[in-house]
Design a protein around this motif. Structure first.
Motif, PDB file in Angstrom:
ATOM      1  N   GLU A 166       0.874  -1.164   0.050  1.00 58.34           N
ATOM      2  CA  GLU A 166      -0.133  -0.034  -0.116  1.00 58.34           C
ATOM      3  C   GLU A 166       0.825   1.279  -0.161  1.00 58.34           C
ATOM      4  OE1 GLU A 166      -3.615   1.942   2.408  1.00 58.34           O
ATOM      5  OE2 GLU A 166      -2.809   0.024   3.143  1.00 58.34           O
ATOM      6  N   MET A 167       0.427   2.263  -0.859  1.00 56.89           N
ATOM      7  CA  MET A 167       1.137   3.338  -1.040  1.00 56.89           C
ATOM      8  C   MET A 167       0.777   4.364   0.212  1.00 56.89           C
ATOM      9  SD  MET A 167       0.769   4.281  -5.069  1.00 56.89           S
ATOM     10  CE  MET A 167       1.945   5.740  -5.003  1.00 56.89           C
ATOM     11  N   SER A 168       1.753   5.156   0.515  1.00 53.76           N
ATOM     12  CA  SER A 168       1.636   6.205   1.560  1.00 53.76           C
ATOM     13  C   SER A 168       0.691   7.304   0.972  1.00 53.76           C
ATOM     14  CB  SER A 168       2.923   6.717   2.085  1.00 53.76           C
ATOM     15  OG  SER A 168       3.570   7.553   1.294  1.00 53.76           O
ATOM     16  N   ALA A 169       0.171   8.068   1.959  1.00 52.23           N
ATOM     17  CA  ALA A 169      -0.684   9.188   1.513  1.00 52.23           C
ATOM     18  C   ALA A 169       0.049  10.307   0.826  1.00 52.23           C
ATOM     19  CB  ALA A 169      -1.231   9.840   2.751  1.00 52.23           C
ATOM     20  N   GLU A 170       1.304  10.557   1.059  1.00 53.40           N
ATOM     21  CA  GLU A 170       2.356  11.337   0.430  1.00 53.40           C
ATOM     22  C   GLU A 170       2.428  11.029  -0.827  1.00 53.40           C
ATOM     23  OE1 GLU A 170       6.540  13.447   1.019  1.00 53.40           O
ATOM     24  OE2 GLU A 170       5.791  11.983   2.579  1.00 53.40           O
ATOM     25  N   ASP A 171       2.924   9.591  -1.198  1.00 55.82           N
ATOM     26  CA  ASP A 171       3.148   8.953  -2.474  1.00 55.82           C
ATOM     27  C   ASP A 171       1.907   9.077  -3.128  1.00 55.82           C
ATOM     28  OD1 ASP A 171       5.701   8.587  -1.696  1.00 55.82           O
ATOM     29  OD2 ASP A 171       5.427   6.472  -1.318  1.00 55.82           O
ATOM     30  N   ARG A 172       0.741   8.876  -2.855  1.00 58.81           N
ATOM     31  CA  ARG A 172      -0.566   8.926  -3.553  1.00 58.81           C
ATOM     32  C   ARG A 172      -0.730  10.519  -3.995  1.00 58.81           C
ATOM     33  NH1 ARG A 172      -2.558   5.262   0.163  1.00 58.81           N
ATOM     34  NH2 ARG A 172      -3.886   6.903   1.500  1.00 58.81           N
ATOM     35  N   LEU A 173      -0.537  11.306  -3.126  1.00 63.58           N
ATOM     36  CA  LEU A 173      -0.946  12.854  -3.477  1.00 63.58           C
ATOM     37  C   LEU A 173       0.222  13.208  -4.818  1.00 63.58           C
ATOM     38  CD1 LEU A 173      -2.369  15.217  -2.627  1.00 63.58           C
ATOM     39  CD2 LEU A 173      -0.642  15.965  -1.281  1.00 63.58           C
ATOM     40  N   LYS A 174       1.429  12.669  -4.584  1.00 60.64           N
ATOM     41  CA  LYS A 174       2.520  12.930  -5.577  1.00 60.64           C
ATOM     42  C   LYS A 174       2.020  12.357  -6.859  1.00 60.64           C
ATOM     43  CE  LYS A 174       6.587  12.611  -4.023  1.00 60.64           C
ATOM     44  NZ  LYS A 174       7.947  12.079  -3.418  1.00 60.64           N
ATOM     45  N   VAL A 175       1.379  11.163  -7.044  1.00 56.96           N
ATOM     46  CA  VAL A 175       1.190  10.634  -8.188  1.00 56.96           C
ATOM     47  C   VAL A 175       0.117  11.436  -8.566  1.00 56.96           C
ATOM     48  CG1 VAL A 175       0.067   8.608  -9.150  1.00 56.96           C
ATOM     49  CG2 VAL A 175       1.913   8.302  -7.613  1.00 56.96           C
ATOM     50  N   GLN A 176      -0.855  11.802  -7.888  1.00 60.13           N
ATOM     51  CA  GLN A 176      -2.160  12.476  -8.386  1.00 60.13           C
ATOM     52  C   GLN A 176      -1.629  13.786  -8.994  1.00 60.13           C
ATOM     53  OE1 GLN A 176      -5.130  11.496  -8.536  1.00 60.13           O
ATOM     54  NE2 GLN A 176      -6.023  13.402  -9.090  1.00 60.13           N
ATOM     55  N   HIS A 177      -0.752  14.473  -8.654  1.00 57.20           N
ATOM     56  CA  HIS A 177       0.050  15.735  -9.071  1.00 57.20           C
ATOM     57  C   HIS A 177       0.658  15.802 -10.312  1.00 57.20           C
ATOM     58  CE1 HIS A 177      -1.926  18.607  -6.291  1.00 57.20           C
ATOM     59  NE2 HIS A 177      -1.068  17.996  -5.207  1.00 57.20           N
ATOM     60  N   ASN A 178       1.296  14.531 -10.506  1.00 55.79           N
ATOM     61  CA  ASN A 178       2.067  14.224 -11.432  1.00 55.79           C
ATOM     62  C   ASN A 178       1.819  13.282 -12.682  1.00 55.79           C
ATOM     63  OD1 ASN A 178       4.018  16.119 -10.627  1.00 55.79           O
ATOM     64  ND2 ASN A 178       4.733  14.601  -9.088  1.00 55.79           N
ATOM     65  N   LYS A 179       0.253  12.923 -12.734  1.00 58.71           N
ATOM     66  CA  LYS A 179      -0.077  11.801 -13.383  1.00 58.71           C
ATOM     67  C   LYS A 179       0.141  11.868 -14.929  1.00 58.71           C
ATOM     68  CE  LYS A 179      -4.837  13.275 -12.978  1.00 58.71           C
ATOM     69  NZ  LYS A 179      -4.638  14.416 -11.964  1.00 58.71           N
ATOM     70  N   VAL A 180       0.141  13.206 -15.150  1.00 53.63           N
ATOM     71  CA  VAL A 180       0.166  13.503 -16.675  1.00 53.63           C
ATOM     72  C   VAL A 180       1.569  13.153 -17.043  1.00 53.63           C
ATOM     73  CG1 VAL A 180       0.321  15.069 -18.573  1.00 53.63           C
ATOM     74  CG2 VAL A 180      -1.671  15.145 -16.813  1.00 53.63           C
ATOM     75  N   ALA A 181       2.606  13.550 -16.413  1.00 50.70           N
ATOM     76  CA  ALA A 181       3.968  13.194 -16.803  1.00 50.70           C
ATOM     77  C   ALA A 181       4.267  11.970 -16.697  1.00 50.70           C
ATOM     78  CB  ALA A 181       4.817  13.861 -15.895  1.00 50.70           C
ATOM     79  N   ILE A 182       3.665  11.043 -15.654  1.00 53.94           N
ATOM     80  CA  ILE A 182       4.080   9.780 -15.494  1.00 53.94           C
ATOM     81  C   ILE A 182       3.503   9.000 -16.755  1.00 53.94           C
ATOM     82  CG2 ILE A 182       3.154   7.712 -14.017  1.00 53.94           C
ATOM     83  CD1 ILE A 182       3.418   9.541 -11.598  1.00 53.94           C
TER      84      ILE A 182
END
Length: 352
Positions: free
Chosen positions: A13-29
Motif C-alpha cells: 500500500e502506498m503512503s498518503a504522500e506518495d498517492r498525492l505525488k502521483v495524483q499531481h504528476n499523473k500526466v507526466a507519469i
C-alpha cells in the motif's frame, strides 16, 4: 489490494504522500511510461477514461434492484393520488345526477361499477345491483330506493359518456396500481427480506426511497431512521427549541400508530433499531434472519407491559394537549357567537 494478494500478486500500500505525488504528476507519469505521446495526448486519454468510468458507475447504480423498488413505490404513491383526485371528481360530477349514491357507496371501485354498468339512475334495480357483485342487501335496497326518489337532475348522453370513460380509467389505474404493489412485494422479499419482515413491503420501500437506496439506509444510525420523513418537524424543533419529533415514516407502522401516545416514541425507537440491523444484513450479506422479528415482538411486548400508564411528565403533556384542544374548541364557539361584541368593546375602550 487484498484481492491482488489473494491472487498471488505482490502488493504494498502506498503512503498518503506518495498517492498525492502521483495524483499531481499523473500526466507526466503517463508520458514517461509510454502510454501517451505528449501531455495533450495524456490529457485526452485521462478525459476518455473519466467519462468511461462515470458511465460505468451510472450504469451500475441504475441496475441496482433497490433503485427499481424506489421507482415502484413512488409510482404506487402517485397513482394513489391520481385515483383519489379522479374519484373525487367522478363523485362530484355524477352527484349532479345521483347525489344520494355518494353517501351510500363508500368503495370507489363499486361506485365506478355502478356508473359503468347503469349510467342513468333509472336503470338501477335490485337484481342488477346484485349482478355486479354487491352482496350487502341493506345497501342494495338503499341504492335502489334512492334511485327512485333521487333529487338529482337529468344528465345528457355526452356527459354520461365522459363520466363512464373517467370511471373506466379509474378502474384501469386501480388494476395497474395493484399489479405494481404485488411486484413491489416480490421485489422486497427478494432484495430486502429482513426489512420487509420488520416494516412490511410498503413502509420498507418508502424507507428505502427516503434514504436514497438500501445501502444508504444501512449506513444510517437508528436515531436518524426513527425520524426519517419528519425532517421539517425536526429542523423546526432545532430552530425554535420545541420538542423534536419522535417518529417519521415509522409512524405508519401498525405498532406505532395504534399505540397510546406515551408509548409511541419507545416503540418507534425499538423498531428503528431493528430496521438499522435488518437494512445492514440485507445490504451487505443478503441472508434472511428469522430472529429479528421475534426479538422485536418481544421488545414491543415489554414496552406495552412496562408502560401501561404514562409517567408523571408524560401525563402532564397529555393533559396539556387536551387543554389546548378544549381551548381551541371554545375559541371557535366564541367566534361564532359574541366574540365580535367583545372585540368591539375593546376597540371602543381603546378610543376612550
Amino acid at each position: 489490494m487484498d484481492a491482488a494478494i489473494r491472487h498471488g500478486f505482490s502488493a504494498v500500500e502506498m503512503s498518503a504522500e506518495d498517492r498525492l505525488k502521483v495524483q499531481h504528476n499523473k500526466v507526466a507519469i503517463i508520458v514517461e511510461a509510454g502510454l501517451a505521446e505528449d501531455e495533450q495526448d495524456a490529457l485526452l486519454a485521462l478525459h476518455e477514461f473519466s467519462v468511461s468510468l462515470s458511465s460505468l458507475k451510472v450504469a451500475e447504480a441504475s441496475a441496482r434492484p433497490d433503485q427499481h423498488i424506489i421507482q415502484c413505490i413512488n409510482t404506487v404513491d402517485e397513482l394513489d393520488k391520481i385515483i383519489n383526485i379522479m374519484g373525487a371528481r367522478l363523485r362530484e360530477w355524477y352527484g349532479l345526477h345521483f347525489p344520494e349514491l355518494e353517501g351510500i357507496v363508500q368503495s370507489l371501485s363499486s361506485y365506478c361499477d355502478i356508473v359503468l354498468r347503469f349510467g342513468r339512475r333509472d336503470a338501477i334495480t335490485v337484481d342488477a345491483l346484485r349482478s355486479i357483485g354487491l352482496q350487502d342487501e341493506k345497501k342494495v335496497d338503499a341504492i335502489a330506493r334512492a334511485a327512485l326518489t333521487s333529487k338529482g337532475g337529468m344528465i345528457s348522453d355526452e356527459n354520461l359518456i365522459l363520466l363512464q370513460r373517467i370511471a373506466e380509467e379509474i378502474k384501469h389505474l386501480s388494476k395497474q396500481r395493484d399489479a405494481l404493489a404485488r411486484h413491489m412485494e416480490d421485489e422486497m422479499a427478494r432484495v430486502a427480506p429482513n426489512l420487509k419482515d420488520i416494516l412490511g413491503a410498503t413502509i420498507g420501500a418508502r424507507m428505502i426511497a427516503k434514504a436514497g437506496g438500501l445501502e444508504r439506509l444501512a449506513l444510517l444510525p437508528s436515531s436518524t431512521i426513527q425520524v426519517l420523513g419528519a425532517e421539517k418537524a425536526l429542523f423546526r424543533a432545532l430552530r425554535t427549541g420545541t420538542r423534536p419529533p419522535k417518529h417519521g415514516i415509522i409512524f405508519q407502522h401498525p405498532s406505532v400508530h395504534s399505540a397510546p401516545r406515551w408509548q409511541r416514541g419507545k416503540i418507534a425507537r425499538a423498531i428503528a433499531t431493528k430496521v438499522a440491523v435488518a437494512a445492514r444484513i440485507d445490504a451487505f450479506t443478503g441472508a434472511k434472519d428469522d430472529t429479528l422479528l421475534a426479538k422485536l415482538n418481544e421488545r414491543l411486548e415489554e414496552i406495552r407491559e412496562k408502560y401501561v400508564e404514562p409517567r408523571h411528565e408524560e401525563k402532564e403533556e397529555v393533559e396539556k394537549r387536551k387543554g389546548r384542544g378544549r381551548r381551541r374548541g371554545r375559541g371557535r364557539e366564541g367566534g361564532e357567537g359574541g366574540g365580535g361584541e367583545e372585540r368591539g368593546r375593546g376597540r371602543r375602550g381603546r378610543k376612550r
